[in-house]
Design an enzyme around this catalytic site. Structure first.
Site, PDB file in Angstrom:
ATOM      1  N   ASN A  90      -1.256  -7.212  -6.073  1.00 17.45           N
ATOM      2  CA  ASN A  90      -0.563  -5.717  -6.382  1.00 17.45           C
ATOM      3  C   ASN A  90       0.516  -6.079  -6.281  1.00 17.45           C
ATOM      4  O   ASN A  90       1.660  -4.799  -6.398  1.00 17.45           O
ATOM      5  CB  ASN A  90      -1.165  -4.041  -4.844  1.00 17.45           C
ATOM      6  CG  ASN A  90      -2.150  -3.402  -5.626  1.00 17.45           C
ATOM      7  OD1 ASN A  90      -2.083  -3.475  -7.037  1.00 17.45           O
ATOM      8  ND2 ASN A  90      -3.698  -3.603  -5.837  1.00 17.45           N
TER       9      ASN A  90
ATOM     10  N   THR B 283      -7.315  -6.141  -1.699  1.00 20.15           N
ATOM     11  CA  THR B 283      -7.480  -5.687  -0.589  1.00 20.15           C
ATOM     12  C   THR B 283      -8.673  -4.790  -1.116  1.00 20.15           C
ATOM     13  O   THR B 283      -7.949  -3.086  -2.006  1.00 20.15           O
ATOM     14  CB  THR B 283      -6.915  -5.011  -0.203  1.00 20.15           C
ATOM     15  OG1 THR B 283      -5.640  -5.425   0.015  1.00 20.15           O
ATOM     16  CG2 THR B 283      -7.289  -4.528   1.407  1.00 20.15           C
TER      17      THR B 283
ATOM     18  N   LYS C 161     -10.327  -0.796  -2.555  1.00 18.01           N
ATOM     19  CA  LYS C 161      -9.545   0.141  -1.896  1.00 18.01           C
ATOM     20  C   LYS C 161     -11.062   1.176  -2.296  1.00 18.01           C
ATOM     21  O   LYS C 161     -11.703   1.307  -2.994  1.00 18.01           O
ATOM     22  CB  LYS C 161      -8.460   0.416  -2.695  1.00 18.01           C
ATOM     23  CG  LYS C 161      -7.604  -0.591  -1.969  1.00 18.01           C
ATOM     24  CD  LYS C 161      -6.491   0.055  -3.209  1.00 18.01           C
ATOM     25  CE  LYS C 161      -4.607  -1.804  -2.381  1.00 18.01           C
ATOM     26  NZ  LYS C 161      -5.855  -3.105  -3.137  1.00 18.01           N
TER      27      LYS C 161
ATOM     28  N   ASP D  94      -7.295  -5.908   5.369  1.00 23.58           N
ATOM     29  CA  ASP D  94      -5.725  -5.147   5.348  1.00 23.58           C
ATOM     30  C   ASP D  94      -6.572  -4.270   6.850  1.00 23.58           C
ATOM     31  O   ASP D  94      -7.194  -3.808   7.747  1.00 23.58           O
ATOM     32  CB  ASP D  94      -6.183  -3.572   4.181  1.00 23.58           C
ATOM     33  CG  ASP D  94      -4.535  -3.094   4.680  1.00 23.58           C
ATOM     34  OD1 ASP D  94      -4.073  -2.809   6.178  1.00 23.58           O
ATOM     35  OD2 ASP D  94      -4.416  -2.072   3.633  1.00 23.58           O
TER      36      ASP D  94
ATOM     37  N   GLU E 185       3.230 -13.733  11.273  1.00 19.52           N
ATOM     38  CA  GLU E 185       4.671 -13.900  10.681  1.00 19.52           C
ATOM     39  C   GLU E 185       5.750 -12.033  10.939  1.00 19.52           C
ATOM     40  O   GLU E 185       6.674 -12.273  10.704  1.00 19.52           O
ATOM     41  CB  GLU E 185       3.568 -12.215   8.773  1.00 19.52           C
ATOM     42  CG  GLU E 185       4.466 -12.312   7.907  1.00 19.52           C
ATOM     43  CD  GLU E 185       3.759 -11.644   6.704  1.00 19.52           C
ATOM     44  OE1 GLU E 185       2.857 -10.500   7.541  1.00 19.52           O
ATOM     45  OE2 GLU E 185       4.830 -11.089   5.582  1.00 19.52           O
TER      46      GLU E 185
ATOM     47  N   ASP F 141       3.604 -12.121  -3.061  1.00 18.22           N
ATOM     48  CA  ASP F 141       3.868 -10.920  -4.459  1.00 18.22           C
ATOM     49  C   ASP F 141       5.429 -11.073  -5.229  1.00 18.22           C
ATOM     50  O   ASP F 141       6.853 -11.267  -5.053  1.00 18.22           O
ATOM     51  CB  ASP F 141       4.878  -9.856  -3.374  1.00 18.22           C
ATOM     52  CG  ASP F 141       3.574  -9.719  -2.355  1.00 18.22           C
ATOM     53  OD1 ASP F 141       2.274  -9.124  -2.423  1.00 18.22           O
ATOM     54  OD2 ASP F 141       3.312  -9.692  -0.883  1.00 18.22           O
TER      55      ASP F 141
HETATM   56  C1  6MZ Z   1       1.164  -9.269   4.845  1.00 20.01           C
HETATM   57  C2  6MZ Z   1       0.830  -8.679   2.287  1.00 20.01           C
HETATM   58  C3  6MZ Z   1       2.131  -9.184   1.951  1.00 20.01           C
HETATM   59  O1  6MZ Z   1      -4.066  -6.194  -1.864  1.00 20.01           O
HETATM   60  O2  6MZ Z   1      -3.219  -4.002  -2.836  1.00 20.01           O
HETATM   61  N1  6MZ Z   1       0.484  -8.327   1.678  1.00 20.01           N
HETATM   62  N2  6MZ Z   1       0.362  -8.312   3.667  1.00 20.01           N
HETATM   63  N3  6MZ Z   1       2.486  -9.503   4.736  1.00 20.01           N
HETATM   64  C4  6MZ Z   1       3.029  -9.782   3.386  1.00 20.01           C
HETATM   65  N4  6MZ Z   1       3.552 -10.329   3.927  1.00 20.01           N
HETATM   66  C5  6MZ Z   1       4.931  -9.873   2.501  1.00 20.01           C
HETATM   67  N5  6MZ Z   1       2.456  -9.377   1.262  1.00 20.01           N
HETATM   68  C6  6MZ Z   1       1.203  -8.085   0.990  1.00 20.01           C
HETATM   69  O3  6MZ Z   1      -1.907  -6.118  -2.787  1.00 20.01           O
HETATM   70  C7  6MZ Z   1      -0.996  -5.625  -1.614  1.00 20.01           C
HETATM   71  C8  6MZ Z   1      -0.795  -5.776   0.298  1.00 20.01           C
HETATM   72  O4  6MZ Z   1      -1.398  -7.385  -0.230  1.00 20.01           O
HETATM   73  C9  6MZ Z   1      -0.675  -7.151   1.341  1.00 20.01           C
HETATM   74  C10 6MZ Z   1      -0.985  -5.787   2.266  1.00 20.01           C
HETATM   75  O5  6MZ Z   1      -1.996  -5.152   2.569  1.00 20.01           O
HETATM   76  C11 6MZ Z   1      -0.406  -5.109   0.655  1.00 20.01           C
HETATM   77  O6  6MZ Z   1      -0.849  -3.684   1.017  1.00 20.01           O
HETATM   78  P1  6MZ Z   1      -3.407  -6.007  -2.738  1.00 20.01           P
HETATM   79  O7  6MZ Z   1      -3.582  -6.090  -3.658  1.00 20.01           O
END
Ligand code: 6MZ
Length: 361
Positions: free
Chosen positions: A17, A98, A100, A166, A226, A302
Site C-alpha cells: 500500500n 498486511t 486485512k 501490524d 525506527e 514506500d
Molecule cells: C513501519 C510501515 C512503514 O501492509 O497495507 N509500513 N511500517 N515503518 C514504515 N516506515 C515508513 N511503511 C509502511 O502497506 C502499508 C503498511 O505498511 C507498514 C504500515 O503498517 C502501513 O500501514 P500494507 O500493504
C-alpha cells in the site's frame, strides 16, 4: 539516473500500500469523494504533501487503507506496483503487505490475499514468476526469458510475498496472519514482516506468533529501531531475525549484536530522511555498514508515499556516499544473497547479473 534504471535490482523492503502510484491514489480519492465517502478537499493536501513526519506517514496510511481496502483495488494496486518495479528493472521483488479484514464488505485476511494473488496473475507487461513449486521447476525456468531490456525479449520479474503483522494487532491476529502465510506457501509466501507505527504496541505481543512462524520454517524480517527503543531493539536482535529493516536508532551494543549475528539490513534512505528518522545522509548508518562490509540492501520502503523508486535510491546512495558504477553493481548483486527464495532463484539471479555486467560498463 538512466544507468541506475538499467541496473538489474533486487527489492526486499516494499510495502504494497505504500508503493501505490500517486496517480492511482489521487484517482481513488477523487472517486470516493464523488461518492461522498470522503471529503476530497480534506484529503487532497494530505496526499500532495512532500515532507511527512513518521506520525503523518501513519495518518496517511490510515487514509490509503480507506481508499484501497476492497478486493478490486487491492488487485489493481498489486498489478500496478509489480509493473512499476519491473519497468525499472527490478528482477526480484519481495513484496510485503498486511492481510486485512473488512467485515463491511466481507473481506477476510484470506480473501485480501487472494486479491493480491489475482493482481499478480493480472500483470501483463512482464512475465511474473511467483509460485515456487511450479515456476521454479527447471524446465519452466529455462523457458522463461531472462530479463534483458536490451535485446527486446520480454522482461521477467520474480515476485515473492511476505505477510506483515501490524503492530496494532493482538497476538491472536498476528497468529492468524502467520497461519495464513503457512497455508499460502505454495503461492510464493516466504515469510513474515513486523511493521506498523513503531510507537504502538509491545514486542511480547508479537513474539509468540513470530516464534511460531520460525518453528514452521517461515523467514522473519523485523522493522527494528525506527524510533529509539533500546530494550525492544535488543530483544529483536536476540530473536536473530533473518533480516531487519531501518536500524536507525541503534546504539553501540546494538551494532555489536547486529554484526555478531551478521543480520542483513534493509536500508531505506529516502524514507529515513523524509520521516527524519535520520537527520541527514551525512550521518546515515549506510556508510559505516558499507565500509564494514556488513550485509545491506537498498530498498524503497514506500515508493508511492515517499515519491521514490529503487533506481532513485541507488542514485541517492551513489551521490551521498561516492559510489561508482562498479560499487553500485556489486551492491545490487550482493542483495541476491539476502533474499528469502531458494537457491534455484538465487542462481537465476546471479546469471541475470552476470549477463548484465558486460552491457553496463
Ligand atoms: C513501519 C510501515 C512503514 O501492509 O497495507 N509500513 N511500517 N515503518 C514504515 N516506515 C515508513 N511503511 C509502511 O502497506 C502499508 C503498511 O505498511 C507498514 C504500515 O503498517 C502501513 O500501514 P500494507 O500493504
Amino acid at each position: 539516473m538512466e544507468w541506475c534504471v538499467s541496473l538489474p535490482k533486487v527489492e526486499l523492503h516494499a510495502h504494497l500500500n505504500g508503493s501505490i502510484r500517486g496517480s492511482t491514489l489521487f484517482e481513488l480519492a477523487r472517486v470516493l469523494g464523488e461518492k461522498g465517502v470522503i471529503v476530497f478537499s480534506d484529503v487532497e493536501h494530505v496526499i500532495l504533501k512532500n515532507d511527512r513526519s513518521l506520525t503523518e506517514v501513519f495518518k496517511l496510511f490510515d487514509l490509503i487503507h480507506i481508499l484501497t481496502t476492497d478486493h478490486t483495488t487491492v488487485k489493481r494496486i498489486t498489478q500496478e506496483v509489480i509493473e512499476d518495479f519491473a519497468s525499472e528493472n527490478v528482477v526480484y521483488l519481495e513484496l510485503r503487505t498486511t492481510p486485512k479484514r473488512n467485515d463491511s464488505i466481507g473481506m477476510t485476511k484470506r480473501s485480501y490475499m487472494e486479491a493480491v494473488m489475482e493482481g499478480l496473475r493480472a500483470v501483463s507487461t512482464v512475465d511474473v514468476a511467483f509460485a515456487p513449486h511450479n515456476v521454479d521447476a527447471g524446465s519452466l525456468r529455462e523457458s522463461l526469458p531472462i530479463n534483458d531490456a536490451c535485446d527486446g525479449k520480454r522482461k521477467k520479474i520474480y515476485v515473492r510475498l511476505l505477510l506483515s503483522i501490524d503492530r496494532r494487532e493482538s497476538t491472536a491476529a498476528a497468529m492468524e496472519t502467520v497461519k495464513l502465510a503457512l497455508e499460502m506457501r505454495d503461492l510464493g509466501v516466504l515469510g513474515i514482516d513486523l511493521s506498523g507505527n513503531p510507537v504502538v504496541g509491545e514486542w511480547m505481543t508479537y513474539l509468540p506468533a513470530l516464534e511460531f512462524a520460525r518453528e514452521h520454517g517461515l523467514y522473519v524480517t523485523l522493522h527494528c529501531g525506527e524510533v529509539p527503543n533500546p530494550k525492544e531493539i535488543q530483544a529483536m536482535l536476540d530473536f536473530i531475525p533473518q533480516r531487519v529493516g531501518h536500524a536507525c536508532y541503534f546504539e553501540e551494543d546494538d551494532w555489536k549484536k547486529l554484526k555478531h549475528y551478521n543480520i542483513p539490513v534493509e536500508i531505506c534512505l529516502t524514507s529515513n530522511i523524509v520521516t527524519a528518522s535520520v537527520s541527514s545522509l551525512d550521518v546515515h548508518h549506510f556508510a559505516d555498514l558499507y565500509n564494514a562490509k556488513h550485509p545491506i540492501v537498498l530498498c524503497t520502503d514506500d515508493a508511492g508515499v515517499f515519491s521514490t523508486s529503487l533506481s532513485n535510491e541507488y542514485k541517492v546512495a551513489a551521490s551521498a556516499f561516492g559510489l561508482g558504477k562498479r560499487e553500485m553493481f556489486q551492491l545490487a548483486k550482493n542483495a541476491i544473497e539476502f533474499i528469502f527464495a531458494d537457491d534455484g532463484v538465487k542462481q537465476d539471479l546471479r546469471k541475470i547479473f552476470d549477463l548484465a555486467t558486460k552491457k553496463l560498463d
